[in-house]
Design a protein around this motif. Structure first.
Motif, PDB file in Angstrom:
ATOM      1  N   MET A  14      84.849  11.958  10.497  1.00  0.00           N
ATOM      2  CA  MET A  14      83.493  11.451  10.624  1.00  0.00           C
ATOM      3  C   MET A  14      82.736  12.273  11.661  1.00  0.00           C
ATOM      4  O   MET A  14      83.299  12.762  12.641  1.00  0.00           O
ATOM      5  N   ASN A  15      81.451  12.436  11.422  1.00  0.00           N
ATOM      6  CA  ASN A  15      80.637  13.266  12.283  1.00  0.00           C
ATOM      7  C   ASN A  15      79.795  12.394  13.192  1.00  0.00           C
ATOM      8  O   ASN A  15      79.788  11.174  13.092  1.00  0.00           O
ATOM      9  N   TYR A  16      79.037  13.043  14.060  1.00  0.00           N
ATOM     10  CA  TYR A  16      78.147  12.336  14.963  1.00  0.00           C
ATOM     11  C   TYR A  16      77.150  13.340  15.505  1.00  0.00           C
ATOM     12  O   TYR A  16      77.448  14.529  15.606  1.00  0.00           O
ATOM     13  N   TYR A  17      75.976  12.847  15.857  1.00  0.00           N
ATOM     14  CA  TYR A  17      74.934  13.770  16.294  1.00  0.00           C
ATOM     15  C   TYR A  17      75.353  14.579  17.516  1.00  0.00           C
ATOM     16  O   TYR A  17      74.834  15.652  17.773  1.00  0.00           O
ATOM     17  N   VAL A  26      84.329  17.475  14.885  1.00  0.00           N
ATOM     18  CA  VAL A  26      84.062  16.141  14.352  1.00  0.00           C
ATOM     19  C   VAL A  26      84.222  15.109  15.463  1.00  0.00           C
ATOM     20  O   VAL A  26      84.817  15.379  16.509  1.00  0.00           O
ATOM     21  N   ALA A  27      83.679  13.921  15.235  1.00  0.00           N
ATOM     22  CA  ALA A  27      83.713  12.872  16.253  1.00  0.00           C
ATOM     23  C   ALA A  27      85.029  12.106  16.262  1.00  0.00           C
ATOM     24  O   ALA A  27      85.368  11.469  17.256  1.00  0.00           O
ATOM     25  N   PHE A  28      85.767  12.148  15.151  1.00  0.00           N
ATOM     26  CA  PHE A  28      87.035  11.409  15.078  1.00  0.00           C
ATOM     27  C   PHE A  28      88.026  12.188  14.222  1.00  0.00           C
ATOM     28  O   PHE A  28      87.736  12.513  13.074  1.00  0.00           O
ATOM     29  N   LYS A 128      79.639   5.291   1.468  1.00  0.00           N
ATOM     30  CA  LYS A 128      78.957   6.095   0.448  1.00  0.00           C
ATOM     31  C   LYS A 128      78.302   7.338   1.048  1.00  0.00           C
ATOM     32  O   LYS A 128      78.299   8.410   0.444  1.00  0.00           O
ATOM     33  N   MET A 129      77.728   7.199   2.244  1.00  0.00           N
ATOM     34  CA  MET A 129      77.007   8.306   2.854  1.00  0.00           C
ATOM     35  C   MET A 129      77.918   9.256   3.629  1.00  0.00           C
ATOM     36  O   MET A 129      77.541  10.397   3.924  1.00  0.00           O
ATOM     37  N   GLY A 130      79.116   8.780   3.977  1.00  0.00           N
ATOM     38  CA  GLY A 130      80.045   9.628   4.709  1.00  0.00           C
ATOM     39  C   GLY A 130      79.473  10.025   6.058  1.00  0.00           C
ATOM     40  O   GLY A 130      78.836   9.228   6.757  1.00  0.00           O
ATOM     41  N   GLU A 131      79.651  11.294   6.428  1.00  0.00           N
ATOM     42  CA  GLU A 131      79.239  11.737   7.752  1.00  0.00           C
ATOM     43  C   GLU A 131      77.732  11.700   7.939  1.00  0.00           C
ATOM     44  O   GLU A 131      77.226  11.715   9.062  1.00  0.00           O
ATOM     45  N   ARG A 132      76.968  11.601   6.843  1.00  0.00           N
ATOM     46  CA  ARG A 132      75.517  11.553   6.952  1.00  0.00           C
ATOM     47  C   ARG A 132      75.031  10.206   7.491  1.00  0.00           C
ATOM     48  O   ARG A 132      73.887  10.090   7.931  1.00  0.00           O
ATOM     49  N   TRP A 133      75.890   9.191   7.452  1.00  0.00           N
ATOM     50  CA  TRP A 133      75.433   7.853   7.853  1.00  0.00           C
ATOM     51  C   TRP A 133      74.914   7.851   9.286  1.00  0.00           C
ATOM     52  O   TRP A 133      73.882   7.263   9.586  1.00  0.00           O
TER      53      TRP A 133
END
Length: 264
Positions: A14-17, A26-28, A128-133
Motif C-alpha cells: 500500500m502506498n501513501y502520500y 511503499v508505506a507497508f 477497489k482503488m488500491g494504492e490510489r485510495w
C-alpha cells in the motif's frame, strides 16, 4: 448492540502520500521469513508511522502522556459523524460552504469526538482503488479549516477524525519535498541520505512548509486526531461509542491504530 470496524486494513505494497519519508517505496511491506509451504505466517512488517488508520496526538504531546493520563478518554468516547458528502476523486476539496452546511446538520454535544464523513472510506473502496485510495480522495480546502476549527472549539471536541487518506489538500503533498524534485530521484533517496537531507532542509528553511501547512497545523494544535477511518457510512445511529486502540510506542506521537464504533 452493533459493532462496526472503522479500521483501514493494511495491505502489502500500500502506498501513501508521504513515502518520501521512507527508505523504501511503499508505506507497508509484509514479508514472509519462512517458506509459505510451512503455512506459518511468520515474517516482518515494515511500515510508515502513519500507514493505515492512525492516531495523532495534538502537538506537542506524546503518546506516552495519553496512556499515562488520559487512558479513560482514549478507550471509549461519545462520538458523532460530521457528514460532508464528497466524491472520491483527486483535488476534490471541501469548500467552506460545504463544511458550514455539514456543521449545521451535526448534532455534536460538548466533549464529543467528531468524525468527518465524506463517504470516501465507504463500501470498501480501499480494496477497489488500491494504492490510489490514500492519494486520490477528497480533502479540506484552506478556506474550510477555520469554520471547522471554530466548531470543534465551540463543542470542546475531544478528538477529530476523518475518513479520507489525508485531511489536507492533496497538492500540498506534492510540494518540493514529495513532488517533482523528490520523485525524480534515481535511485530512491532514503530520508537519512545527504541528498535527501539537503532537499528536506531546503524545503523547511525556505518557509514553504509553514506556508503550505499553516491551515492544517491549526487542527493539529487543537485536538488529537484519528486519521484514515473507514466504513463510517455503516454507522447509522446519530450517536455512538468510539473505541480506539493505538499501537503503544514509547516517545512517539503518531502511530497506527484500530478503531470501532458501537451502536446501542
Amino acid at each position: 448492540m452493533k459493532i462496526t470496524d472503522l479500521t483501514l486494513p493494511l495491505q502489502d505494497g500500500m502506498n501513501y502520500y508521504c513515502t518520501g519519508h521512507l527508505p523504501w517505496e511503499v508505506a507497508f511491506k509484509a514479508q514472509h521469513t519462512v517458506p509459505k509451504e510451512s503455512k506459518l505466517d511468520l515474517g516482518s512488517f515494515t511500515m510508515f508511522s502513519e500507514a493505515g488508520t492512525r492516531y495523532l496526538c495534538v502537538l506537542p504531546k506524546k503518546l506516552g502522556e495519553v496512556f499515562k493520563n488520559e487512558l479513560n478518554k482514549l478507550i471509549m468516547k461519545d462520538a458523532v459523524m460530521l457528514h460532508v458528502p464528497k466524491e472520491s476523486k483527486e483535488e476534490n476539496l471541501i469548500t467552506a460552504e460545504e463544511m458550514k452546511a455539514g456543521i449545521n446538520n451535526c448534532r455534536a454535544r460538548s466533549g464529543d469526538a467528531i468524525i468527518l464523513h465524506t463517504g470516501h472510506g465507504d463500501n470498501e473502496k480501499y480494496y477497489k482503488m488500491g494504492e490510489r485510495w490514500e492519494t486520490a480522495g477528497p480533502g479540506l480546502s484552506p478556506e474550510a479549516v477555520d469554520p471547522l476549527v471554530d466548531y470543534l472549539t465551540k463543542m470542546k471536541c475531544s478528538l477529530f477524525g476523518y475518513d479520507t487518506g489525508n485531511i489536507s489538500w492533496q497538492s500540498t503533498h506534492r510540494c518540493s519535498l514529495h513532488g517533482p524534485l523528490w520523485d525524480a530521484r534515481k535511485p530512491h533517496l532514503a530520508l537519512g541520505s545527504p541528498e535527501a537531507k539537503e532537499i528536506g532542509d531546503r524545503y523547511i528553511n525556505s518557509g514553504q512548509f509553514a506556508a503550505e501547512f499553516k491551515e492544517l497545523i491549526k487542527l493539529m494544535r487543537f485536538s488529537d486526531m484519528l486519521g484514515c477511518v473507514v466504513n463510517c457510512g455503516a454507522v447509522k445511529a446519530e450517536r455512538f461509542k468510539l473505541i480506539i486502540g493505538p499501537l503503544k510506542v514509547v516517545d512517539w506521537a503518531y502511530v497506527p491504530a484500530t478503531a470501532f464504533a458501537i451502536e446501542e
